[in-house]
Design an enzyme around this catalytic site. Structure first.
Site, mmCIF file in Angstrom:
data_model
loop_
_atom_site.group_PDB
_atom_site.id
_atom_site.type_symbol
_atom_site.label_atom_id
_atom_site.label_comp_id
_atom_site.label_asym_id
_atom_site.label_seq_id
_atom_site.Cartn_x
_atom_site.Cartn_y
_atom_site.Cartn_z
ATOM 1 N N GLU A 15 0.677 -1.121 0.090
ATOM 2 C CA GLU A 15 -0.023 -0.018 -0.098
ATOM 3 C C GLU A 15 0.873 1.280 -0.063
ATOM 4 O OE1 GLU A 15 -3.192 -0.277 -0.821
ATOM 5 O OE2 GLU A 15 -3.021 -2.472 -0.555
ATOM 6 N N GLU A 59 -0.213 -2.446 -9.806
ATOM 7 C CA GLU A 59 -0.100 -3.332 -8.972
ATOM 8 C C GLU A 59 1.003 -4.456 -9.051
ATOM 9 O OE1 GLU A 59 -2.426 -3.983 -6.478
ATOM 10 O OE2 GLU A 59 -3.366 -2.247 -7.373
#
Length: 102
Positions: A15, A59
């Site tokens: 994150e 990602e």
């Protein structure tokens, strides 16, 4: 209680990779740029595909950030599998990867 401490660190690293790379800004700008094109034939679909490819690349970048934090591919794979599966019971990352390859 679903993830152990190493897995939690890997998830936080993932994150933080999004934050460090300004992904929320670029995703917002990409969505705004693609919005008027969505209704157009051919161009709308192409814009959506490009945005989806960028999301996937983002990602992958953050998965690498998780690996930098965890320093163990098995920890990262286990953490991601638990997040995707939504349970701590699905902890055999190798079996999951083998099944996905079939």
């Amino acid at each position: 209680d679903r993830c152990n401490e190493d897995e939690v660190r890997a998830i936080i690293g993932h994150e933080l990779g999004h934050l460090k790379s300004d992904h929320s800004l670029y995703l917002t700008l990409g969505g705004l740029a693609a919005a008027p094109l969505r209704g157009l034939p051919l161009v709308g679909g192409q814009a959506e595909r490009l945005l989806q490819e960028w999301r996937l690349a983002a990602e992958y970048t953050c998965d690498r950030a998780a690996l930098l934090v965890a320093q163990d591919v098995d920890v990262v794979a286990g953490a991601m599998l638990k997040l995707f599966a939504g349970t701590a019971r699905a902890t055999n990352a190798k079996a999951f990867i083998d099944q996905a390859r079939e």
